[in-house]
Write an enzyme that holds these catalytic residues in place. Structure first.
Site, PDB file in Angstrom:
ATOM      1  N   HIS A  21       0.873  -1.176   0.000  1.00  0.00           N
ATOM      2  CA  HIS A  21       0.000   0.000   0.000  1.00  0.00           C
ATOM      3  C   HIS A  21       0.914   1.232   0.000  1.00  0.00           C
ATOM      4  O   HIS A  21       1.721   1.415   0.913  1.00  0.00           O
ATOM      5  CB  HIS A  21      -0.937  -0.008   1.200  1.00  0.00           C
ATOM      6  CG  HIS A  21      -1.954  -1.122   1.130  1.00  0.00           C
ATOM      7  ND1 HIS A  21      -2.304  -1.882   2.212  1.00  0.00           N
ATOM      8  CD2 HIS A  21      -2.674  -1.583   0.069  1.00  0.00           C
ATOM      9  CE1 HIS A  21      -3.216  -2.786   1.828  1.00  0.00           C
ATOM     10  NE2 HIS A  21      -3.449  -2.620   0.539  1.00  0.00           N
ATOM     11  N   GLU A  24       1.600   3.660   3.006  1.00  0.00           N
ATOM     12  CA  GLU A  24       2.021   3.095   4.293  1.00  0.00           C
ATOM     13  C   GLU A  24       3.547   3.096   4.301  1.00  0.00           C
ATOM     14  O   GLU A  24       4.209   2.155   3.877  1.00  0.00           O
ATOM     15  CB  GLU A  24       1.412   1.701   4.467  1.00  0.00           C
ATOM     16  CG  GLU A  24      -0.120   1.783   4.496  1.00  0.00           C
ATOM     17  CD  GLU A  24      -0.829   0.436   4.592  1.00  0.00           C
ATOM     18  OE1 GLU A  24      -0.144  -0.600   4.746  1.00  0.00           O
ATOM     19  OE2 GLU A  24      -2.068   0.427   4.520  1.00  0.00           O
ATOM     20  N   HIS A 114       2.962  -3.445   6.620  1.00  0.00           N
ATOM     21  CA  HIS A 114       1.822  -2.519   6.497  1.00  0.00           C
ATOM     22  C   HIS A 114       1.755  -1.629   7.734  1.00  0.00           C
ATOM     23  O   HIS A 114       2.380  -1.923   8.757  1.00  0.00           O
ATOM     24  CB  HIS A 114       0.511  -3.308   6.383  1.00  0.00           C
ATOM     25  CG  HIS A 114       0.376  -4.051   5.089  1.00  0.00           C
ATOM     26  ND1 HIS A 114      -0.421  -3.608   4.058  1.00  0.00           N
ATOM     27  CD2 HIS A 114       0.957  -5.192   4.659  1.00  0.00           C
ATOM     28  CE1 HIS A 114      -0.325  -4.456   3.043  1.00  0.00           C
ATOM     29  NE2 HIS A 114       0.503  -5.431   3.379  1.00  0.00           N
ATOM     30  N   GLU A 179       1.753  -5.521  10.786  1.00  0.00           N
ATOM     31  CA  GLU A 179       0.840  -4.359  10.820  1.00  0.00           C
ATOM     32  C   GLU A 179       1.199  -3.524  12.036  1.00  0.00           C
ATOM     33  O   GLU A 179       1.212  -4.039  13.152  1.00  0.00           O
ATOM     34  CB  GLU A 179      -0.601  -4.851  10.949  1.00  0.00           C
ATOM     35  CG  GLU A 179      -1.649  -3.779  10.852  1.00  0.00           C
ATOM     36  CD  GLU A 179      -2.009  -3.473   9.397  1.00  0.00           C
ATOM     37  OE1 GLU A 179      -1.837  -2.304   9.003  1.00  0.00           O
ATOM     38  OE2 GLU A 179      -2.459  -4.384   8.696  1.00  0.00           O
TER      39      GLU A 179
HETATM   40 ZN   LIG Z   1      -1.698  -1.972   4.159  1.00  0.00          ZN
END
Ligand SMILES: [Zn+2]
Length: 307
Positions: A21, A24, A114, A179
């Site tokens: 992404h 990010e 992420h 994450e």
């Molecule tokens: Zn992400």
């Protein structure tokens, strides 16, 4: 050598992926640091490849250029040359580089970095069941917790999708999402950056130790947060966003929720309480990238497993 969970062989090739992404940035800058200084991630007997997954989205400062790259790795989509969105083409390139998805994948392990705006802390995300990954994560959590500068990490489990997983890490034999939060999209948080780096290097150390047969043989208890529900925003009269997440809940990510706890507040100030099962753990609370999917938060159930 102690008995190990059902992994038939060694982990020789590892990919460290950031920018799946594009907004990010923690993963982007982590991977760039690894590209500038490959010795940081070199481990004996292992081929470690840092990769920026979506450079075009990073350059544009956007999550993606129209298609979520982390939903572009279903086998049928990878096999369809007519799909021509930028991310769909890029997914085929990454699959050729690191895959191909399936038993003959060139990559044994992908760590995909992420970040979330929600106050998630540090998480290792596993999709479905993978006993070897759960054990790797359990060992990393213990090592970081017992360090002289302790670092808290949680294990988060996404249920396996009904069909073939469309996520980028699914093209490796083992795929782990990292994450971290809270970090607003398009920005950096130095403290969380360095914590994420420690987690990444600890995971690599442990993989190298696994290859050397040096994992301890005792079984570890691991708390696993399994996502069991996504909660939509209550609809407004005009069919649009009718409420906001209650501020108390935005500050209480990963704190168990009870019936009657304030969950939403309307634009008129009316509070809407939670009415579901007691003791679940709200996650990804008020996550901006989930607004287009009309997801206000997720709920996870905590269980303990032996890993
Ligand atoms: Zn992400």
């Amino acid at each position: 050598m102690p008995a190990l969970p059902d992994t038939p062989d060694f982990i020789r090739s590892v990919a460290l992926v950031g920018g799946t992404h594009g907004d990010e940035l923690t993963g982007v800058h982590l991977v760039r640091a690894f590209l500038r200084n490959p010795r940081l991630v070199e481990r004996p007997g292992m081929n470690v490849t840092p990769l920026i997954a979506n450079e075009a989205a990073v350059a544009a400062g956007r999550r993606d250029l129209g298609h979520d790259l982390n939903r572009a790795f279903a086998a049928a989509d990878l096999a369809n040359p007519e799909l021509d969105a930028y991310e769909q083409v890029r997914a085929r390139q990454i699959n050729a580089l690191l895959g191909p998805k399936g038993p003959s994948s060139k990559t044994d392990l992908i760590l995909d970095f992420h970040s979330a705006a929600s106050d998630m802390g540090l998480n290792c995300n596993i999709t479905g069941e993978d006993p070897w990954l759960f054990r790797l994560v359990a060992l990393a959590i213990r090592r970081l917790a017992e360090h002289t500068e302790p670092l808290a990490v949680r294990c988060y489990q996404f249920p396996a999708p009904a069909g073939d997983a469309p996520y980028l890490p699914s093209i490796a034999r083992h795929g782990l999402g990292i994450e971290v939060g809270p970090i607003a999209p398009g920005s950096m948080n130095a403290e969380i950056y360095f914590r994420t780096r420690r987690l990444a290097l600890t995971l690599l150390d442990l993989v190298a130790e696994y290859n050397q047969g040096a994992w301890p043989d005792e079984t570890l208890s691991l708390d696993v947060y399994t996502q069991v529900a996504t909660i939509p925003f209550p609809e407004g009269d005009d069919g649009g966003l009718g409420t906001m997440v209650h501020p108390e809940r935005i500050r209480a990510v990963y704190e168990p929720i009870l019936p009657g706890d304030p969950l939403f507040v309307g634009f008129d100030g009316a509070v809407i309480p939670y009415g579901g099962e007691a003791g679940l753990f709200p996650t990804f609370v008020n996550e901006p990238s989930y607004y287009p999917k009309n997801i206000a938060l997720c709920l996870a159930r905590r269980t303990q497993r032996q890993a």
